[in-house]
Design an enzyme around this catalytic site. Sequence first.
Site, PDB file in Angstrom:
ATOM      1  N   GLU A 146       3.121   2.461   6.170  1.00 46.74           N
ATOM      2  CA  GLU A 146       2.581   1.598   5.139  1.00 46.74           C
ATOM      3  C   GLU A 146       1.414   0.962   5.245  1.00 46.74           C
ATOM      4  O   GLU A 146       1.662  -0.210   5.989  1.00 46.74           O
ATOM      5  CB  GLU A 146       3.694   0.918   4.454  1.00 46.74           C
ATOM      6  CG  GLU A 146       2.985   0.261   3.185  1.00 46.74           C
ATOM      7  CD  GLU A 146       4.307  -0.497   2.239  1.00 46.74           C
ATOM      8  OE1 GLU A 146       3.977  -0.704   1.275  1.00 46.74           O
ATOM      9  OE2 GLU A 146       5.135  -0.894   3.154  1.00 46.74           O
ATOM     10  N   ASP A 181       1.503   2.318  -1.197  1.00 53.39           N
ATOM     11  CA  ASP A 181       1.707   1.233  -2.323  1.00 53.39           C
ATOM     12  C   ASP A 181       0.357   0.871  -3.147  1.00 53.39           C
ATOM     13  O   ASP A 181      -0.470   0.174  -2.423  1.00 53.39           O
ATOM     14  CB  ASP A 181       2.380   0.000  -1.587  1.00 53.39           C
ATOM     15  CG  ASP A 181       2.878  -1.047  -2.419  1.00 53.39           C
ATOM     16  OD1 ASP A 181       2.358  -1.484  -3.449  1.00 53.39           O
ATOM     17  OD2 ASP A 181       4.090  -1.407  -1.998  1.00 53.39           O
ATOM     18  N   GLN A 207       4.934   3.376  -4.175  1.00 52.66           N
ATOM     19  CA  GLN A 207       5.537   2.048  -4.638  1.00 52.66           C
ATOM     20  C   GLN A 207       4.302   1.328  -5.638  1.00 52.66           C
ATOM     21  O   GLN A 207       3.298   1.642  -5.437  1.00 52.66           O
ATOM     22  CB  GLN A 207       5.599   1.093  -3.559  1.00 52.66           C
ATOM     23  CG  GLN A 207       7.041   1.584  -2.749  1.00 52.66           C
ATOM     24  CD  GLN A 207       7.312   0.789  -1.614  1.00 52.66           C
ATOM     25  OE1 GLN A 207       6.325   0.125  -0.934  1.00 52.66           O
ATOM     26  NE2 GLN A 207       8.632   0.643  -1.272  1.00 52.66           N
ATOM     27  N   GLU A 243       8.637  -1.819  -6.540  1.00 51.78           N
ATOM     28  CA  GLU A 243       8.724  -3.093  -5.685  1.00 51.78           C
ATOM     29  C   GLU A 243       7.979  -4.387  -6.115  1.00 51.78           C
ATOM     30  O   GLU A 243       6.825  -4.744  -5.576  1.00 51.78           O
ATOM     31  CB  GLU A 243       8.151  -2.650  -4.007  1.00 51.78           C
ATOM     32  CG  GLU A 243       8.553  -3.648  -3.059  1.00 51.78           C
ATOM     33  CD  GLU A 243       7.799  -3.069  -1.663  1.00 51.78           C
ATOM     34  OE1 GLU A 243       8.790  -3.393  -0.803  1.00 51.78           O
ATOM     35  OE2 GLU A 243       6.806  -2.785  -1.701  1.00 51.78           O
TER      36      GLU A 243
END
Length: 264
Positions: A146, A181, A207, A243
């Site tokens: 990530e 993300d 996310q 998140e």
Amino acid sequence: MIRLAANLSMLFPEHDFLARFSAAAAAGFRGVEYLFPYAYEAGELRAALDDNGLSQVLFNLPPGDWNAGERGLTSLPGREAEFRDSLVEALRYAEVLDCPRVHAMAGLLPEDADADTRAAHLATYVENLRFAAGELAKVGRTLLIEPINGRDMPGFFLNRQDHAREILARVGADNLRVQFDLYHCQIVEGDLIRNLEAQFPHLGHVQIAGVPERHEPDRGEVHYPALLERLEALGYDGWVGCEYRPAGDTRAGLGWAAAYGLTP
């Protein structure tokens, strides 16, 4: 159809951790993720999932000494044995929780890192990922990396989406994917739809959070309905992890998610 997963490290902080499973289920979530499971027995977490009809969709490998500021072991030269031990522990939990994917946090560069230091971290990162992907492939699971923004996590080794694709190419493992993300991507580079399209063939998980405060996705500068619509049009069939840090009561802030099957 977009499937939302509750990140229990952030959502429902008004409850103790184990009570967050039932709170998530009551709000309509069918999947959960969180940073780390290791403070609890795997069987205890398995029971919390089963009791509430939930799927475990993601957690992270042990990150080193989190309380001392460590944020992953994967790129840290000299910590390879510890990384491999952490992988064994993560796989034990993944088996019990029937979790299909785990995230290996890259770790931090030293503040004074020069070109040689960066090269050593890159070599270690690639080698550790190659080993871990091989171990996960034996049990049919996916390894994730990530890119994380340097404002929230100064010194983190991996920040950009194009760098993540370069790492995937170096490692060369079919079960190594990107945890995308959108919050981090907006802070680092923006151009979210184009970045999402470029990364789509490599996606393993997505996310979301509002930018810049990391509150609910309907707060801040990012228009998530357009992004999730594009994600669905691309054919994404995975989970979208929520998140974010609720600005107030978690359930009261879920109005944005009614369009995706939740019950605020």
